[in-house]
Design a protein around this motif. Sequence first.
Motif, mmCIF file in Angstrom:
data_model
loop_
_atom_site.group_PDB
_atom_site.id
_atom_site.type_symbol
_atom_site.label_atom_id
_atom_site.label_comp_id
_atom_site.label_asym_id
_atom_site.label_seq_id
_atom_site.Cartn_x
_atom_site.Cartn_y
_atom_site.Cartn_z
ATOM 1 N N GLN A 119 0.626 -6.944 74.590
ATOM 2 C CA GLN A 119 0.265 -5.531 74.397
ATOM 3 C C GLN A 119 -1.012 -5.219 75.178
ATOM 4 O O GLN A 119 -1.113 -4.188 75.851
ATOM 5 C CB GLN A 119 0.042 -5.265 72.914
ATOM 6 C CG GLN A 119 0.198 -3.809 72.569
ATOM 7 C CD GLN A 119 0.141 -3.603 71.051
ATOM 8 O OE1 GLN A 119 0.455 -4.514 70.262
ATOM 9 N NE2 GLN A 119 -0.266 -2.417 70.654
ATOM 10 N N GLU A 120 -1.970 -6.115 75.108
ATOM 11 C CA GLU A 120 -3.213 -5.936 75.831
ATOM 12 C C GLU A 120 -2.961 -5.928 77.343
ATOM 13 O O GLU A 120 -3.499 -5.128 78.094
ATOM 14 C CB GLU A 120 -4.158 -7.087 75.485
ATOM 15 C CG GLU A 120 -5.614 -6.707 75.659
ATOM 16 C CD GLU A 120 -6.530 -7.881 75.313
ATOM 17 O OE1 GLU A 120 -6.232 -8.604 74.331
ATOM 18 O OE2 GLU A 120 -7.513 -8.067 76.052
ATOM 19 N N ARG A 121 -2.073 -6.859 77.747
ATOM 20 C CA ARG A 121 -1.746 -6.948 79.163
ATOM 21 C C ARG A 121 -1.127 -5.636 79.663
ATOM 22 O O ARG A 121 -1.452 -5.149 80.740
ATOM 23 C CB ARG A 121 -0.780 -8.134 79.384
ATOM 24 C CG ARG A 121 -0.422 -8.388 80.834
ATOM 25 C CD ARG A 121 -1.627 -8.823 81.675
ATOM 26 N NE ARG A 121 -1.309 -8.827 83.108
ATOM 27 C CZ ARG A 121 -1.994 -8.185 84.037
ATOM 28 N NH1 ARG A 121 -3.063 -7.485 83.708
ATOM 29 N NH2 ARG A 121 -1.632 -8.244 85.315
ATOM 30 N N ILE A 122 -0.252 -5.075 78.854
ATOM 31 C CA ILE A 122 0.387 -3.802 79.232
ATOM 32 C C ILE A 122 -0.675 -2.734 79.447
ATOM 33 O O ILE A 122 -0.652 -1.980 80.427
ATOM 34 C CB ILE A 122 1.407 -3.362 78.159
ATOM 35 C CG1 ILE A 122 2.653 -4.263 78.229
ATOM 36 C CG2 ILE A 122 1.821 -1.890 78.356
ATOM 37 C CD1 ILE A 122 3.650 -4.032 77.118
ATOM 38 N N ASN A 167 9.711 -11.931 79.776
ATOM 39 C CA ASN A 167 9.297 -12.787 78.676
ATOM 40 C C ASN A 167 9.678 -12.262 77.298
ATOM 41 O O ASN A 167 9.352 -12.863 76.290
ATOM 42 C CB ASN A 167 7.775 -12.996 78.719
ATOM 43 C CG ASN A 167 7.353 -13.595 80.052
ATOM 44 O OD1 ASN A 167 8.108 -14.389 80.629
ATOM 45 N ND2 ASN A 167 6.197 -13.191 80.550
ATOM 46 N N LEU A 168 10.349 -11.114 77.288
ATOM 47 C CA LEU A 168 10.684 -10.510 75.986
ATOM 48 C C LEU A 168 11.485 -11.457 75.103
ATOM 49 O O LEU A 168 11.302 -11.501 73.896
ATOM 50 C CB LEU A 168 11.486 -9.219 76.199
ATOM 51 C CG LEU A 168 10.694 -7.981 76.649
ATOM 52 C CD1 LEU A 168 11.641 -6.785 76.792
ATOM 53 C CD2 LEU A 168 9.572 -7.647 75.675
ATOM 54 N N ASP A 176 8.279 -8.539 67.213
ATOM 55 C CA ASP A 176 7.478 -8.094 68.362
ATOM 56 C C ASP A 176 8.349 -7.535 69.493
ATOM 57 O O ASP A 176 7.937 -6.616 70.214
ATOM 58 C CB ASP A 176 6.651 -9.267 68.941
ATOM 59 C CG ASP A 176 5.461 -9.575 68.023
ATOM 60 O OD1 ASP A 176 5.187 -8.721 67.127
ATOM 61 O OD2 ASP A 176 4.811 -10.620 68.217
ATOM 62 N N ARG A 177 9.541 -8.137 69.655
ATOM 63 C CA ARG A 177 10.365 -7.799 70.826
ATOM 64 C C ARG A 177 10.560 -6.286 71.030
ATOM 65 O O ARG A 177 10.240 -5.750 72.083
ATOM 66 C CB ARG A 177 11.718 -8.509 70.723
ATOM 67 C CG ARG A 177 12.360 -8.722 72.078
ATOM 68 C CD ARG A 177 13.705 -9.408 71.959
ATOM 69 N NE ARG A 177 13.587 -10.747 71.384
ATOM 70 C CZ ARG A 177 14.598 -11.391 70.800
ATOM 71 N NH1 ARG A 177 15.781 -10.848 70.713
ATOM 72 N NH2 ARG A 177 14.409 -12.602 70.288
ATOM 73 N N GLY A 193 8.875 -4.328 74.098
ATOM 74 C CA GLY A 193 9.907 -3.777 74.994
ATOM 75 C C GLY A 193 9.754 -2.273 75.137
ATOM 76 O O GLY A 193 9.806 -1.712 76.225
ATOM 77 N N GLY A 194 9.532 -1.616 73.996
ATOM 78 C CA GLY A 194 9.379 -0.156 74.022
ATOM 79 C C GLY A 194 8.164 0.253 74.834
ATOM 80 O O GLY A 194 8.224 1.160 75.671
#
Length: 340
Positions: free
Chosen positions: A5-8, A49-50, A57-58, A62-63
């Motif tokens: 999430q942080e990476r996104i 990596n999903l 979490d997926r 993904g969303g």
Amino acid sequence: MSDLQERIENIEKEFLERISSCENSSDLENIRIHYLSRNGILNSEILKNLSQLSKDDRPVIGGLANKLKKKLELLLKEKKDAFSSEIGSSKVDLDLTLPGRRSFIGKLHPLTLTMNRIKEIFVDMGFSIAEGPDIETEYYNFDSLNFPQNHPAKDMHDTFYLEDGKLLRTHTSPVQIRLMEKKKPPLRYIMPGKVYRCDSDVSHSLMFNQVEGLVIGENVNFSHLKYVLHEFARAIFHKDAEVRFRPSYFPFTEPSAEVDITCVICKGKGCRVCKNTGWIEILGAGMVDPNVFKSVGIDPEKYTGYAFGMGVERIAMLVYSIDDIRLFFENNLEFTKQFS
Ligand code: PHE
């Protein structure tokens, strides 16, 4: 917050920075490849990596990743559109050797050009300009000009009569009368205007333009008339333009002449414009008849004068080598835009 999430969020920040400093479309393409291509960051770091994520979490990651993907695609498209609308900037592919598109600027009609030139020539010789109405009475168009009651020009075949007994003037000579009623001699005027006759072929049209001339003074004679008209012909056609005076008759002048000029279309050889004579009649002229002076109260013992009336279409046809008068009135742009 998970690592992904942080990476996104970081990918988004980084992308925004890069795209805002991007200056041309090839940089933009590199950005697209870096983030959105099959091996781009979004695929290789997140979407691939999903499957390794937990069931919970997926869908969340993904969303978020799909939302980011859409956002980046939209931003790329906006930037691309902005580049392609920057015409003239060095950032877009632009062929500066292509010929430009000219905007169409209106031009003056050949008759207006000719009329302006005629006025200019006479104004340079010291003439003033006067005008009169297109709708006239019989008195101004004929009677005051010494036309006998039964003159053939008054016939219905030549004159357009209106219901109230008035008529469309058949020549600009009535303006002579109106001028002499208003102004005392000496006079030196030209009087341009439209005239109307029931006559139509390659060299006649129902409506056409004339320029009338009138000079009155104490010692005005026929040689002044010849001089002025010869000067005019040389100014408008050619410095060697030839003019010939043929004896003629008009009720309002005595003596009268018809004045011809060498046909410039066929150079005197004969063509349909000059009806195979080699000459074109461009005007009528003469010394003002004493009866005309009497009708306006000018003393014919004291004053003499000359008058002339020329056809503007005829002159324009000669100046521009046009062999059909109807071309002036058809409003075909391909024709009218050729003149300057
Ligand atoms: N009004 C004459 C015509 O229309 C021309 C003209 C004018 C002749 C002045 C003599 C003098 O034919």
